[in-house]
Design a protein around this motif. Structure first.
Motif, mmCIF file in Angstrom:
data_model
loop_
_atom_site.group_PDB
_atom_site.id
_atom_site.type_symbol
_atom_site.label_atom_id
_atom_site.label_comp_id
_atom_site.label_asym_id
_atom_site.label_seq_id
_atom_site.Cartn_x
_atom_site.Cartn_y
_atom_site.Cartn_z
ATOM 1 N N GLY A 224 0.797 -1.220 0.000
ATOM 2 C CA GLY A 224 0.000 0.000 0.000
ATOM 3 C C GLY A 224 0.826 1.264 0.000
ATOM 4 N N ASN A 225 1.989 1.217 0.644
ATOM 5 C CA ASN A 225 2.835 2.409 0.708
ATOM 6 C C ASN A 225 3.358 2.805 -0.671
ATOM 7 O OD1 ASN A 225 4.074 4.375 2.537
ATOM 8 N ND2 ASN A 225 6.019 3.472 1.901
ATOM 9 N N LEU A 226 3.608 1.805 -1.518
ATOM 10 C CA LEU A 226 4.054 2.079 -2.882
ATOM 11 C C LEU A 226 2.948 2.770 -3.675
ATOM 12 C CD1 LEU A 226 6.231 1.719 -5.064
ATOM 13 C CD2 LEU A 226 5.224 -0.511 -5.580
ATOM 14 N N LEU A 227 1.712 2.307 -3.497
ATOM 15 C CA LEU A 227 0.576 2.920 -4.185
ATOM 16 C C LEU A 227 0.360 4.355 -3.715
ATOM 17 C CD1 LEU A 227 -1.932 -0.072 -4.044
ATOM 18 C CD2 LEU A 227 -0.377 0.535 -5.906
ATOM 19 N N MET A 228 0.518 4.561 -2.416
ATOM 20 C CA MET A 228 0.337 5.909 -1.883
ATOM 21 C C MET A 228 1.411 6.852 -2.414
ATOM 22 S SD MET A 228 -0.116 7.115 2.056
ATOM 23 C CE MET A 228 -0.125 8.856 2.510
ATOM 24 N N SER A 229 2.637 6.379 -2.484
ATOM 25 C CA SER A 229 3.720 7.215 -3.032
ATOM 26 C C SER A 229 3.429 7.594 -4.478
ATOM 27 C CB SER A 229 5.055 6.461 -2.950
ATOM 28 O OG SER A 229 5.429 6.240 -1.608
ATOM 29 N N ILE A 237 -5.252 7.496 -9.008
ATOM 30 C CA ILE A 237 -6.208 7.448 -7.907
ATOM 31 C C ILE A 237 -6.061 6.113 -7.183
ATOM 32 C CG2 ILE A 237 -8.669 7.395 -7.331
ATOM 33 C CD1 ILE A 237 -9.165 9.077 -9.872
ATOM 34 N N PHE A 238 -6.129 6.142 -5.848
ATOM 35 C CA PHE A 238 -6.112 4.885 -5.103
ATOM 36 C C PHE A 238 -7.068 4.969 -3.923
ATOM 37 C CE2 PHE A 238 -3.835 7.102 -1.997
ATOM 38 C CZ PHE A 238 -3.315 6.295 -0.996
ATOM 39 N N ILE A 239 -7.396 3.802 -3.373
ATOM 40 C CA ILE A 239 -8.287 3.722 -2.213
ATOM 41 C C ILE A 239 -7.475 3.258 -1.010
ATOM 42 C CG2 ILE A 239 -10.169 2.388 -1.185
ATOM 43 C CD1 ILE A 239 -11.688 2.562 -3.724
ATOM 44 N N ALA A 240 -7.665 3.931 0.111
ATOM 45 C CA ALA A 240 -6.887 3.609 1.302
ATOM 46 C C ALA A 240 -7.720 3.851 2.560
ATOM 47 C CB ALA A 240 -5.619 4.448 1.347
ATOM 48 N N PRO A 241 -7.363 3.175 3.661
ATOM 49 C CA PRO A 241 -8.060 3.401 4.931
ATOM 50 C C PRO A 241 -7.721 4.769 5.516
ATOM 51 C CG PRO A 241 -6.228 1.885 5.231
ATOM 52 C CD PRO A 241 -6.347 2.104 3.755
ATOM 53 N N THR A 242 -8.598 5.249 6.366
ATOM 54 C CA THR A 242 -8.464 6.589 6.947
ATOM 55 C C THR A 242 -7.106 6.811 7.594
ATOM 56 O OG1 THR A 242 -10.836 6.589 7.403
ATOM 57 C CG2 THR A 242 -9.507 8.225 8.550
ATOM 58 N N TYR A 243 -6.674 5.854 8.434
ATOM 59 C CA TYR A 243 -5.447 6.063 9.201
ATOM 60 C C TYR A 243 -4.218 6.213 8.303
ATOM 61 C CZ TYR A 243 -4.945 0.987 8.479
ATOM 62 O OH TYR A 243 -4.854 -0.261 7.924
ATOM 63 N N MET A 244 -4.284 5.660 7.092
ATOM 64 C CA MET A 244 -3.127 5.706 6.202
ATOM 65 C C MET A 244 -2.978 7.065 5.519
ATOM 66 S SD MET A 244 -2.231 3.103 3.084
ATOM 67 C CE MET A 244 -0.644 3.149 2.246
ATOM 68 N N VAL A 245 -4.105 7.701 5.216
ATOM 69 C CA VAL A 245 -4.050 8.939 4.424
ATOM 70 C C VAL A 245 -4.395 10.185 5.227
ATOM 71 C CG1 VAL A 245 -4.529 7.741 2.259
ATOM 72 C CG2 VAL A 245 -6.437 8.582 3.645
ATOM 73 N N ALA A 246 -4.688 10.044 6.514
ATOM 74 C CA ALA A 246 -5.158 11.183 7.316
ATOM 75 C C ALA A 246 -4.191 12.359 7.271
ATOM 76 C CB ALA A 246 -5.407 10.740 8.755
ATOM 77 N N SER A 247 -2.899 12.105 7.457
ATOM 78 C CA SER A 247 -1.915 13.191 7.474
ATOM 79 C C SER A 247 -1.799 13.867 6.117
ATOM 80 C CB SER A 247 -0.544 12.650 7.911
ATOM 81 O OG SER A 247 -0.577 12.207 9.242
ATOM 82 N N ALA A 248 -1.769 13.057 5.050
ATOM 83 C CA ALA A 248 -1.635 13.619 3.701
ATOM 84 C C ALA A 248 -2.859 14.457 3.339
ATOM 85 C CB ALA A 248 -1.436 12.497 2.685
#
Length: 295
Positions: A224-229, A237-248
């Motif tokens: 998931g971290n690779l997709l977020m990067s 576009i990607f889908i992720a849980p709240t805790y993963m993207v909250a800061s961004a």
């Protein structure tokens, strides 16, 4: 016959890798260890170990049986410790399964503080997005997003958690923001391959009706971290849980899309096998996470 003592012998052989080393730990002779393993195999009707001149190998049956004996002996030790006041502090090895998205966001900080609070515990972390069989793989507690389906497990809510379709402001400025899930077919979607939505993404309209949208893109990964990067770099576009993207999201490096179609908020849960006597180490870990993440 009572085979519990043989369980301890088998667990020691597996852990130490030889009859000789197991005999030293158990305080018996090598021949006693060999005889007990043979009795256990005859009792079960299967071969547990393949013996060679150099080392021992677990058979397929031995691997399955080993996962159970590890848990049984762990619970025996926990039972002993539960009635000894001087050993009431959680100790031993705690095996934890967690998704990679959590391991790259919230987990490291809480693990550090948890270990400082319980220094006698040894943590063994398994990172995977699969919904593994906890008993078969010898896991004490798993951290999972989503509803519990296995009735033999106990689930305790750690925090509410939703899923968000996200992209960088640069990507949305260049390609536009989809107004409906069907418009995702025109976009580059970054797909998490271990999730249940790897073949398509699921949304809900305002009436609660489910919408399944087939998505495609130039990047598919079980990390998931690779997709977020990639999303942060404007790749899609990607889908992720709240805790993963909250800061961004808070910092404006990502923006949510299709908010009117977001799936119903679920939760992040601690999941562990049902037992009348929950081990002190599992209880301590789950209670700590509730305290740390409950707000």
């Amino acid at each position: 016959m009572s085979v519990l003592p043989y369980f301890e012998t088998f667990a020691a052989v597996v852990e130490k890798g030889s009859f000789t080393a197991a005999a030293e730990v158990l305080g018996v002779s090598k021949s006693v260890v060999s005889k007990q393993i043979s009795h256990l195999e005859r009792h079960l009707g299967v071969q547990l170990l393949q013996r060679t001149t150099r080392r021992l190998h677990l058979t397929q049956a031995g691997e399955v049986f080993s996962s159970y004996t590890q848990r049984i002996m762990s619970e025996v030790r926990e039972a002993e410790q539960s009635v000894l006041p001087l050993q009431s502090e959680p100790q031993g090895r705690l095996r934890i399964s967690a998704p990679e998205s959590l391991a790259m966001s919230l987990l490291p900080e809480v693990l550090l503080d948890f270990q400082q609070r319980f220094p006698l515990l040894e943590l063994e972390i398994h990172i995977t997005g699969r919904f593994i069989d906890l008993v078969e793989e010898g896991i004490d507690v798993a951290l999972r997003v989503g509803e519990l389906e296995d009735s033999s497990l106990v689930a305790r809510l750690l925090m509410p958690c939703g899923f968000h379709a996200c992209a960088s402001p640069e990507y949305l400025k260049k390609h536009g923001s989809p107004a409906h899930p069907d418009e995702l077919s025109k976009h580059n979607c970054l797909i998490y391959s271990q999730g249940p939505q790897s073949g398509g993404w699921f949304f809900k309209d305002k009436k609660g009706k489910g919408i399944h949208t087939k998505v495609e893109g130039n990047l598919r990964s079980d990390t998931g971290n690779l997709l977020m990067s990639a999303a942060l770099n404007g790749n899609g576009i990607f889908i992720a849980p709240t805790y993963m993207v909250a800061s961004a999201l808070k910092e404006g490096r990502l923006e949510t899309i299709l908010d009117d179609y977001a799936p119903t908020t679920t939760g992040l849960y601690a999941v562990y096998p049902y037992s009348k006597l929950v081990s002190t180490k599992v209880r301590a870990f789950v209670d700590y996470l509730v305290e740390a993440w409950g707000d």
